[in-house]
Scaffold this motif. Structure first.
Motif, PDB file in Angstrom:
ATOM      1  N   LEU A 155    -112.841  64.846-121.634  1.00 40.88           N
ATOM      2  CA  LEU A 155    -114.174  65.408-121.435  1.00 40.88           C
ATOM      3  C   LEU A 155    -114.818  65.767-122.772  1.00 40.88           C
ATOM      4  O   LEU A 155    -116.029  65.570-122.967  1.00 40.88           O
ATOM      5  CB  LEU A 155    -114.088  66.635-120.526  1.00 40.88           C
ATOM      6  CG  LEU A 155    -115.405  67.224-120.029  1.00 40.88           C
ATOM      7  CD1 LEU A 155    -116.208  66.179-119.263  1.00 40.88           C
ATOM      8  CD2 LEU A 155    -115.151  68.446-119.153  1.00 40.88           C
ATOM      9  N   PHE A 156    -114.025  66.290-123.704  1.00 42.49           N
ATOM     10  CA  PHE A 156    -114.551  66.612-125.030  1.00 42.49           C
ATOM     11  C   PHE A 156    -115.057  65.355-125.722  1.00 42.49           C
ATOM     12  O   PHE A 156    -116.134  65.348-126.332  1.00 42.49           O
ATOM     13  CB  PHE A 156    -113.455  67.270-125.862  1.00 42.49           C
ATOM     14  CG  PHE A 156    -113.853  67.576-127.281  1.00 42.49           C
ATOM     15  CD1 PHE A 156    -114.640  68.676-127.585  1.00 42.49           C
ATOM     16  CD2 PHE A 156    -113.432  66.755-128.327  1.00 42.49           C
ATOM     17  CE1 PHE A 156    -115.008  68.950-128.893  1.00 42.49           C
ATOM     18  CE2 PHE A 156    -113.798  67.025-129.629  1.00 42.49           C
ATOM     19  CZ  PHE A 156    -114.584  68.127-129.916  1.00 42.49           C
ATOM     20  N   ALA A 157    -114.307  64.268-125.631  1.00 44.49           N
ATOM     21  CA  ALA A 157    -114.709  63.010-126.267  1.00 44.49           C
ATOM     22  C   ALA A 157    -115.988  62.461-125.652  1.00 44.49           C
ATOM     23  O   ALA A 157    -116.834  61.898-126.355  1.00 44.49           O
ATOM     24  CB  ALA A 157    -113.581  61.988-126.151  1.00 44.49           C
ATOM     25  N   LYS A 158    -116.160  62.619-124.345  1.00 44.86           N
ATOM     26  CA  LYS A 158    -117.353  62.107-123.674  1.00 44.86           C
ATOM     27  C   LYS A 158    -118.579  62.949-124.006  1.00 44.86           C
ATOM     28  O   LYS A 158    -119.656  62.412-124.298  1.00 44.86           O
ATOM     29  CB  LYS A 158    -117.133  62.079-122.161  1.00 44.86           C
ATOM     30  CG  LYS A 158    -116.062  61.092-121.692  1.00 44.86           C
ATOM     31  CD  LYS A 158    -116.441  59.660-122.031  1.00 44.86           C
ATOM     32  CE  LYS A 158    -115.403  58.687-121.511  1.00 44.86           C
ATOM     33  NZ  LYS A 158    -115.745  57.273-121.847  1.00 44.86           N
ATOM     34  N   THR A 159    -118.458  64.269-123.941  1.00 44.52           N
ATOM     35  CA  THR A 159    -119.625  65.137-124.144  1.00 44.52           C
ATOM     36  C   THR A 159    -120.082  65.159-125.603  1.00 44.52           C
ATOM     37  O   THR A 159    -121.226  65.520-125.892  1.00 44.52           O
ATOM     38  CB  THR A 159    -119.327  66.579-123.696  1.00 44.52           C
ATOM     39  OG1 THR A 159    -118.165  67.057-124.394  1.00 44.52           O
ATOM     40  CG2 THR A 159    -119.069  66.630-122.193  1.00 44.52           C
ATOM     41  N   THR A 160    -119.211  64.770-126.522  1.00 40.36           N
ATOM     42  CA  THR A 160    -119.592  64.679-127.929  1.00 40.36           C
ATOM     43  C   THR A 160    -119.826  63.237-128.360  1.00 40.36           C
ATOM     44  O   THR A 160    -120.133  62.999-129.536  1.00 40.36           O
ATOM     45  CB  THR A 160    -118.504  65.298-128.826  1.00 40.36           C
ATOM     46  OG1 THR A 160    -117.246  64.650-128.560  1.00 40.36           O
ATOM     47  CG2 THR A 160    -118.367  66.783-128.553  1.00 40.36           C
ATOM     48  N   ASN A 161    -119.679  62.294-127.431  1.00 41.18           N
ATOM     49  CA  ASN A 161    -119.926  60.868-127.696  1.00 41.18           C
ATOM     50  C   ASN A 161    -119.136  60.385-128.910  1.00 41.18           C
ATOM     51  O   ASN A 161    -119.681  59.736-129.817  1.00 41.18           O
ATOM     52  CB  ASN A 161    -121.420  60.615-127.902  1.00 41.18           C
ATOM     53  CG  ASN A 161    -121.784  59.141-127.723  1.00 41.18           C
ATOM     54  OD1 ASN A 161    -120.996  58.346-127.205  1.00 41.18           O
ATOM     55  ND2 ASN A 161    -122.972  58.770-128.151  1.00 41.18           N
ATOM     56  N   LEU A 162    -117.829  60.675-128.917  1.00 42.95           N
ATOM     57  CA  LEU A 162    -116.999  60.291-130.058  1.00 42.95           C
ATOM     58  C   LEU A 162    -116.920  58.779-130.228  1.00 42.95           C
ATOM     59  O   LEU A 162    -116.720  58.291-131.349  1.00 42.95           O
ATOM     60  CB  LEU A 162    -115.587  60.869-129.897  1.00 42.95           C
ATOM     61  CG  LEU A 162    -115.449  62.394-129.989  1.00 42.95           C
ATOM     62  CD1 LEU A 162    -113.986  62.787-129.984  1.00 42.95           C
ATOM     63  CD2 LEU A 162    -116.152  62.940-131.224  1.00 42.95           C
ATOM     64  N   ALA A 163    -117.079  58.038-129.140  1.00 46.03           N
ATOM     65  CA  ALA A 163    -117.045  56.580-129.249  1.00 46.03           C
ATOM     66  C   ALA A 163    -118.146  56.080-130.174  1.00 46.03           C
ATOM     67  O   ALA A 163    -117.987  55.059-130.851  1.00 46.03           O
ATOM     68  CB  ALA A 163    -117.180  55.947-127.867  1.00 46.03           C
ATOM     69  N   ARG A 164    -119.250  56.796-130.225  1.00 42.85           N
ATOM     70  CA  ARG A 164    -120.370  56.435-131.100  1.00 42.85           C
ATOM     71  C   ARG A 164    -120.353  57.205-132.413  1.00 42.85           C
ATOM     72  O   ARG A 164    -120.565  56.645-133.488  1.00 42.85           O
ATOM     73  CB  ARG A 164    -121.700  56.694-130.379  1.00 42.85           C
ATOM     74  CG  ARG A 164    -122.940  56.517-131.262  1.00 42.85           C
ATOM     75  CD  ARG A 164    -124.176  57.058-130.572  1.00 42.85           C
ATOM     76  NE  ARG A 164    -125.318  57.071-131.458  1.00 42.85           N
ATOM     77  CZ  ARG A 164    -126.276  56.142-131.489  1.00 42.85           C
ATOM     78  NH1 ARG A 164    -126.211  55.115-130.668  1.00 42.85           N
ATOM     79  NH2 ARG A 164    -127.281  56.239-132.331  1.00 42.85           N
ATOM     80  N   GLU A 165    -120.096  58.516-132.334  1.00 39.11           N
ATOM     81  CA  GLU A 165    -120.195  59.382-133.499  1.00 39.11           C
ATOM     82  C   GLU A 165    -118.959  59.342-134.388  1.00 39.11           C
ATOM     83  O   GLU A 165    -119.028  59.673-135.578  1.00 39.11           O
ATOM     84  CB  GLU A 165    -120.449  60.830-133.048  1.00 39.11           C
ATOM     85  CG  GLU A 165    -121.716  61.025-132.235  1.00 39.11           C
ATOM     86  CD  GLU A 165    -122.967  60.826-133.064  1.00 39.11           C
ATOM     87  OE1 GLU A 165    -122.882  60.964-134.300  1.00 39.11           O
ATOM     88  OE2 GLU A 165    -124.029  60.533-132.469  1.00 39.11           O
TER      89      GLU A 165
END
Length: 260
Positions: free
Chosen positions: A158-168
């Motif tokens: 959930l942390f990875a999704k809400t911070t958009n780590l895939a992009r950022e």
């Protein structure tokens, strides 16, 4: 004592126990009919030309507002609340206590956790430490936080999704580590594989006999819409450190509070 449910004026010496300037009378359903959405108060869209739009405005600053149940702000809960203090109340042993939510500069997400550590096969410093430490061999312990393979619905996922780590990526992720033991802890980011590896080296040699070492962590990163520009087309506002010039809310004015 009496109650006034809607409007009216109080005259004479009578006492009123409850005054309701506006009262939404509950309705009854008879037969097999049903109601999908029931509104005690519904405010339709304001016409153009209105600068400050208030669906409900309470001018008395000493008055409190009460909402029974869950409060949803904005379409689907995507709105914003301007408030100086968030205070979840608790009652323990008949005593009422105040707790407070922390403030944060910028819109960010956080997650915390505890990870068990294992001996790192890649970082055994055997030859060097056998010479400098005749009492035994020290090893470095490690644990890896994997954002790609985190279970769906888990805190890390959930942390990875809400911070958009895939992009950022991981550049803006801050990491705070606290060991349960006396020793060194550090971390390494692997942006290619989207992992953060936590390393530890206890200072007490007796600790190396234990397989139950653990480290607690706190991760913080800007929320997916912290810049806002790439989301303008879908109606997501920008949440920066500056409020708009037309914002009517003064909030906590430090010019007045710190320099009276």
């Amino acid at each position: 004592a009496r109650s006034v449910q809607a409007g009216g004026n109080l005259t004479g010496s009578g006492n009123v126990s409850t005054w309701q300037a506006f009262y939404a009378q509950p309705f009854a359903i008879t037969g097999t009919g049903s109601v999908t959405n029931g509104y005690g108060l519904y405010v339709d869209t304001f016409p153009s030309g209105v600068t400050n739009k208030y669906g409900v405005y309470v001018a008395d600053t000493s008055a409190s507002s009460y909402f029974g149940g869950t409060v949803t702000v904005g379409p689907g809960g995507a709105g914003k609340i301007s408030v100086a203090t968030v205070d979840p109340p608790y009652t323990i042993g008949g005593v009422k206590y105040a707790t407070y939510a922390p403030s944060m500069t910028g819109v960010k997400e956080e997650t915390t956790g505890i990870v068990p550590l294992r001996v790192s096969n890649l970082l055994r410093r055997l030859d060097t430490l056998r010479t400098s430490n005749p009492q035994g061999t020290q090893s470095i312990y490690s644990a890896t936080l994997d954002f790609v393979h985190a279970p769906k619905g888990s805190d890390l996922w959930l942390f990875a999704k809400t911070t958009n780590l895939a992009r950022e990526g991981l550049d803006n992720v801050t990491v705070l580590l606290t060991p349960e033991f006396d020793g060194k802890v550090w971390y390494e980011k692997d942006s290619k594989n989207m992992t953060i590896t936590i390393y530890a080296q206890p200072s007490n040699l007796d600790m190396f006999k234990s397989l139950n070492l653990e480290v607690s962590y706190r991760l913080t990163a800007p929320r997916f819409d912290h810049e806002g520009s790439q989301f303008v087309n879908v109606g997501v506002p920008t949440y920066g450190n500056l409020r708009t010039a037309t914002d009517p809310n003064e909030g906590l004015n430090l010019d007045k509070l710190l320099h009276p």
